[in-house]
Design a protein around this motif. Sequence first.
Motif, short mmCIF file in Angstrom:
data_model
loop_
_atom_site.label_atom_id
_atom_site.label_comp_id
_atom_site.label_asym_id
_atom_site.label_seq_id
_atom_site.Cartn_x
_atom_site.Cartn_y
_atom_site.Cartn_z
N HIS A 543 -123.15 -20.28 16.57
CA HIS A 543 -122.69 -20.30 15.19
C HIS A 543 -121.14 -20.81 14.91
O HIS A 543 -120.83 -21.26 14.19
N ALA A 544 -119.96 -19.83 16.36
CA ALA A 544 -118.74 -20.23 15.69
C ALA A 544 -118.87 -21.41 15.91
O ALA A 544 -117.75 -22.55 15.36
N PRO A 547 -120.31 -23.76 12.14
CA PRO A 547 -119.50 -22.90 11.20
C PRO A 547 -121.10 -23.38 9.76
O PRO A 547 -121.16 -23.02 9.05
N ALA A 552 -125.98 -21.09 7.71
CA ALA A 552 -124.91 -19.96 7.69
C ALA A 552 -124.36 -20.24 5.98
O ALA A 552 -124.16 -21.36 5.17
N PRO A 553 -123.22 -20.09 5.03
CA PRO A 553 -123.16 -18.44 5.88
C PRO A 553 -124.73 -17.19 5.64
O PRO A 553 -124.23 -17.37 4.60
#
Length: 587
Positions: A543-544, A547, A552-553
Amino acid sequence: MQLDRLAVLSFSFIALGALAHGQATLRWRRVYNDPAHPGSADSILASAVASNGDVYWVGDHATFTTTGGIDLRSTLNKNSAQGALLWSVGLTPALDTRIKQVLLDPSGDVVLIGVVGVYYNYPDVIVAKFAPNGTLRWQRQFGGVFNDYDTGIGSVDAAGNISIVGNFQYGSIFSELFVRVYDPLGNLLSHNGINGPAANADVLHAMAALPGGDFAIAGESANGGFVARFTSAGTLAWIDVTPTPDPNWSLPFHRLAVDSSGRIAATGYRAVPGTGYVVGLLKVFDVNGAPLLTRTLGGAFGGNAHAVEFASDDSLWFAGAARLNNQGDTDCVIEHFDTSLALLGSNTYDTQSNYDGVRRVIPGENGEAWVLAGDSQLLECNSTAGVSWAQALTQPGAGEVLYSLQRVAPGSGAFVGTGSVDVSGSGNDYDALLERFDVTVFPHSYCTAGTSANGCSATLSASALPSASAATACTLTVGGVDGQRAGVIFYGLAQTALPWCSTGAGASFLCVKAPTMRTGARSSGGTSGACDGQLTLDWNAFHAAHPYALGAPWQAGDIVYVQGWFRDALACKSTAMSDALALKLVP
């Protein structure tokens, strides 16, 4: 077995349906009363839940007599995990016996500890052991010269030995604390009197077994509240006394908790001089009695402490009530400390009920805790003590209250609650309430894994719950995959159970509802022809790097559903599926 005692109990089932606005589902509910004595106060004094979900409980039937006395009868009962009453036996003596604790020993026998002669002069201590079918194995009775009211606290060790602690009264006030130990056959191993912190004025309120067989006790005396550690034989290791700050108020400790290292946490309350109110008090000690933490709990007009528990990771939960004004308006307060006793979070919550305190805290295995608060509300709290959801466990407006809550087993989502029902609404006629409900515990495995043409059945697991802030690592692993196969881990925001293919090898289910997100192809590694391959995913790293991926978020409390897929040329659709995993994001 005295099955004729069943005539005393009348059981009924009242359908509640699925409980709304939360994540607890009622499985069954039982109400019992004493039809032979209308207007009696029927209650559940104590209970214990076996790992298979069977419930052992002591029913108490109290009726006022024409002469102003109290006719008290008690029964030991067993319900199956499905709620069926399996048996009921009367206790001896038939009248005036009050059981304060029900324990299960390593063999599955049932141990009762309490007092006899409750409403007459000079009650004694009673300890009895029953087989799982209700047959009495043995019973012992002992006592001091006068009243032994504050007894009924004990523990059973791994060998089945039973330790009982309490007070003997030799005069007009309590004088001697004691520890008494029986072996599994009821033979007396030891009896030791304990010198408390105040001569002739020690009252015991709590006991907790420590690792290795020692135990802790807590209570109050004329000198203040005390916490002590003793060996299993009754030898004092250390004692700590917290002086009372106001001579007009006692300082009692009522609850104890211990962790795997032998730390002891005790809660009670102390007066605030010159104010006329009290605040909740928490003290934590190391194995040698050195104080590690002292904390108070309350609002502008005081408060109290009701619960303390260590989680399996040795973090600490502390809860009680804060009084907000002099009209008695209170909110429940829940606090969570990490293993070094640093505060992770504190939360004040208004249950909008007549009693806005906390009756029980049950820590989970992933930083969460379930809190029985108010009259009968279940709160699920995250690791920072925030309330994830709240739900009423009894029928609104029906005069029902749950006083106790037990979890069937660690890791389980099954809970048993005990309480009472105000039948007439007058406060004079109560029936006892016993109910079982289930809570979804995360991570939660669902769906059935397919079996590959090579006979492999892949299973998905998570190293921890994923964190919305990426504060903790989370690695997803699909193990038991065919070696040297290409595969992928994918996820979605809803679950399903659609047949992926239904004939031949590889028959399995698609368990994640579209839209779904693939996290990238990878090789299972391992050995071709064996089931030693695996697919892994670093949740935070994915997920980094993505994004804007599905979901997400992320927010704490979000639920994600994950499954593994891999190539299987000889299977239907040339692929196979693992089982699936439901994960709830933590802060």
